[in-house]
Design a protein around this motif. Structure first.
Motif, mmCIF file in Angstrom:
data_model
loop_
_atom_site.group_PDB
_atom_site.id
_atom_site.type_symbol
_atom_site.label_atom_id
_atom_site.label_comp_id
_atom_site.label_asym_id
_atom_site.label_seq_id
_atom_site.Cartn_x
_atom_site.Cartn_y
_atom_site.Cartn_z
ATOM 1 N N ILE A 59 0.862 -1.187 0.000
ATOM 2 C CA ILE A 59 0.000 0.000 0.000
ATOM 3 C C ILE A 59 0.899 1.238 0.000
ATOM 4 C CG2 ILE A 59 -1.798 1.267 1.244
ATOM 5 C CD1 ILE A 59 -2.756 -1.411 0.133
ATOM 6 N N PHE A 60 0.679 2.126 -0.950
ATOM 7 C CA PHE A 60 1.473 3.348 -1.074
ATOM 8 C C PHE A 60 1.211 4.276 0.109
ATOM 9 C CE2 PHE A 60 1.926 7.727 -2.748
ATOM 10 C CZ PHE A 60 3.293 7.697 -2.995
ATOM 11 N N LYS A 61 2.301 4.817 0.706
ATOM 12 C CA LYS A 61 2.175 5.773 1.803
ATOM 13 C C LYS A 61 2.280 7.200 1.277
ATOM 14 C CE LYS A 61 5.458 3.907 4.304
ATOM 15 N NZ LYS A 61 6.410 3.614 5.361
ATOM 16 N N GLN A 62 3.470 7.553 0.818
ATOM 17 C CA GLN A 62 3.693 8.914 0.335
ATOM 18 C C GLN A 62 5.024 8.982 -0.388
ATOM 19 O OE1 GLN A 62 3.752 11.276 3.897
ATOM 20 N NE2 GLN A 62 5.694 10.479 4.590
ATOM 21 N N GLY A 63 5.249 10.052 -1.138
ATOM 22 C CA GLY A 63 6.522 10.249 -1.828
ATOM 23 C C GLY A 63 6.527 9.663 -3.227
ATOM 24 N N ASP A 64 7.700 9.284 -3.666
ATOM 25 C CA ASP A 64 7.908 8.735 -5.008
ATOM 26 C C ASP A 64 7.357 7.316 -5.097
ATOM 27 O OD1 ASP A 64 8.816 7.950 -7.502
ATOM 28 O OD2 ASP A 64 10.945 7.999 -6.965
ATOM 29 N N ARG A 65 6.442 7.099 -6.032
ATOM 30 C CA ARG A 65 5.820 5.774 -6.191
ATOM 31 C C ARG A 65 6.816 4.713 -6.683
ATOM 32 N NH1 ARG A 65 0.466 5.196 -5.646
ATOM 33 N NH2 ARG A 65 -0.785 7.072 -5.465
ATOM 34 N N HIS A 66 7.979 5.114 -7.153
ATOM 35 C CA HIS A 66 8.973 4.170 -7.646
ATOM 36 C C HIS A 66 9.966 3.746 -6.555
ATOM 37 C CE1 HIS A 66 7.401 6.083 -11.311
ATOM 38 N NE2 HIS A 66 7.572 4.876 -11.835
ATOM 39 N N THR A 67 9.811 4.280 -5.351
ATOM 40 C CA THR A 67 10.705 3.939 -4.239
ATOM 41 C C THR A 67 10.000 2.949 -3.325
ATOM 42 O OG1 THR A 67 11.673 6.144 -4.350
ATOM 43 C CG2 THR A 67 12.070 4.882 -2.339
ATOM 44 N N MET A 68 10.582 1.763 -3.185
ATOM 45 C CA MET A 68 9.947 0.685 -2.418
ATOM 46 C C MET A 68 9.670 1.060 -0.966
ATOM 47 S SD MET A 68 9.268 -1.926 -4.281
ATOM 48 C CE MET A 68 9.187 -3.303 -3.189
ATOM 49 N N THR A 69 10.530 1.868 -0.350
ATOM 50 C CA THR A 69 10.343 2.209 1.064
ATOM 51 C C THR A 69 9.144 3.117 1.303
ATOM 52 O OG1 THR A 69 11.935 4.029 0.863
ATOM 53 C CG2 THR A 69 12.785 1.896 1.662
ATOM 54 N N ASN A 70 8.526 3.618 0.229
ATOM 55 C CA ASN A 70 7.340 4.453 0.366
ATOM 56 C C ASN A 70 6.046 3.637 0.346
ATOM 57 O OD1 ASN A 70 8.824 6.787 0.614
ATOM 58 N ND2 ASN A 70 8.867 7.149 -1.584
ATOM 59 N N TYR A 71 6.194 2.331 0.434
ATOM 60 C CA TYR A 71 5.045 1.437 0.500
ATOM 61 C C TYR A 71 5.090 0.698 1.833
ATOM 62 C CZ TYR A 71 4.222 2.098 -4.472
ATOM 63 O OH TYR A 71 3.931 2.637 -5.688
ATOM 64 N N ARG A 72 3.922 0.377 2.345
ATOM 65 C CA ARG A 72 3.875 -0.454 3.551
ATOM 66 C C ARG A 72 3.097 -1.713 3.215
ATOM 67 N NH1 ARG A 72 -0.943 0.263 6.948
ATOM 68 N NH2 ARG A 72 -2.240 1.818 5.956
ATOM 69 N N PRO A 73 3.538 -2.833 3.742
ATOM 70 C CA PRO A 73 2.860 -4.082 3.428
ATOM 71 C C PRO A 73 1.605 -4.260 4.285
ATOM 72 C CG PRO A 73 4.742 -4.506 4.823
ATOM 73 C CD PRO A 73 4.750 -3.030 4.516
ATOM 74 N N ILE A 74 0.531 -4.670 3.660
ATOM 75 C CA ILE A 74 -0.684 -5.053 4.367
ATOM 76 C C ILE A 74 -0.762 -6.566 4.267
ATOM 77 C CG2 ILE A 74 -3.213 -4.949 4.407
ATOM 78 C CD1 ILE A 74 -1.887 -2.342 5.241
ATOM 79 N N SER A 75 -0.775 -7.228 5.395
ATOM 80 C CA SER A 75 -0.819 -8.684 5.422
ATOM 81 C C SER A 75 -2.207 -9.149 5.814
ATOM 82 C CB SER A 75 0.183 -9.228 6.452
ATOM 83 O OG SER A 75 1.480 -8.814 6.124
ATOM 84 N N VAL A 76 -2.788 -10.012 5.001
ATOM 85 C CA VAL A 76 -4.039 -10.663 5.363
ATOM 86 C C VAL A 76 -3.640 -12.041 5.854
ATOM 87 C CG1 VAL A 76 -6.311 -11.432 4.610
ATOM 88 C CG2 VAL A 76 -5.308 -9.358 3.627
#
Length: 170
Positions: A59-76
Motif C-alpha cells: 500500500i502506497f504511503k507517500q513520496g515517489d511511487r517508484h521507491t519501495m520504502t514508500n510502501y507499507r505491506p498489508i498482510s491478510v
C-alpha cells in the motif's frame, strides 16, 4: 478463553480461505482444540507453519511511487493466526499493565487511551500556560517509518530488564 471475542471480523479471507464471519459462528465447536494449540504455542514459542503464511499487498504511503520504502505491506493473515496474535497481545498487554511499564502519557494502542485524549491533554496544557501568562512550545515528530529505526540490541536488553527470559527472549 473466548476465541470469538478475540478477532475483528470482516470478509477478508487469508491464505487459508476461511471466511471470518462464518468462522465466528462455528468457533465454539473447535474452541477447546484451538485453545490447546494456542497454549502449546505459547509454552514452546513455536507457531504452526500454516499460520505463518500471509497474503501481502503493498500500500502506497507517500513520496515517489517508484521507491519501495514508500510502501507499507498489508498482510491478510490466516483466520486462526489473527486469533493467536490477539491472544498473545492480550497476554502481553496484561503483563505490561500489571508491571505498570508504560508512561501515563502513552496514548496510542492502549485501552481507555486514545489520540483524542492526547489532544485534549495538550489543549489543557496550552490553556493553562496561557492563563498563567507562560509560553507553550510543541515539538511534533513524524514517526511514519519509526519501526525501521528500531535498534534490536537495545530492544532485547529492555525486554530482559522487563523479565523476558529463556525461550521467550530467543
Amino acid at each position: 478463553m473466548d476465541l470469538a471475542l478475540l478477532a475483528k471480523y470482516s470478509h477478508s479471507k487469508g491464505p487459508d480461505d476461511i471466511d471470518p464471519l462464518i468462522a465466528k459462528k462455528t468457533i465454539g465447536a473447535v474452541a477447546d482444540v484451538v485453545s490447546e494449540i494456542f497454549n502449546s504455542s505459547f509454552s514452546t514459542v513455536i507457531v504452526p507453519g500454516e499460520l505463518k503464511i500471509a497474503k501481502i499487498t503493498p500500500i502506497f504511503k507517500q513520496g515517489d511511487r517508484h521507491t519501495m520504502t514508500n510502501y507499507r505491506p498489508i498482510s491478510v493473515l490466516p483466520y486462526f493466526d489473527k486469533l493467536l496474535e490477539k491472544s498473545m497481545s492480550k497476554r502481553l498487554t496484561n503483563y505490561i499493565e500489571k508491571l505498570n511499564l508504560l508512561s501515563p502519557v502513552q496514548y496510542r494502542l492502549r485501552e481507555r487511551h486514545s489520540p483524542e485524549l492526547a489532544l485534549i491533554r495538550i489543549q489543557d496544557l496550552i490553556t493553562n500556560a496561557i492563563d498563567n501568562k507562560k509560553f507553550s512550545v510543541g515539538i511534533f515528530l513524524d514517526l511514519a517509518k519509526a519501526f525501521d529505526t528500531v535498534d534490536f540490541s537495545i530492544l532485547l536488553r529492555k525486554l530482559t530488564n522487563y523479565g523476558a527470559r529463556g525461550i521467550l527472549l530467543q
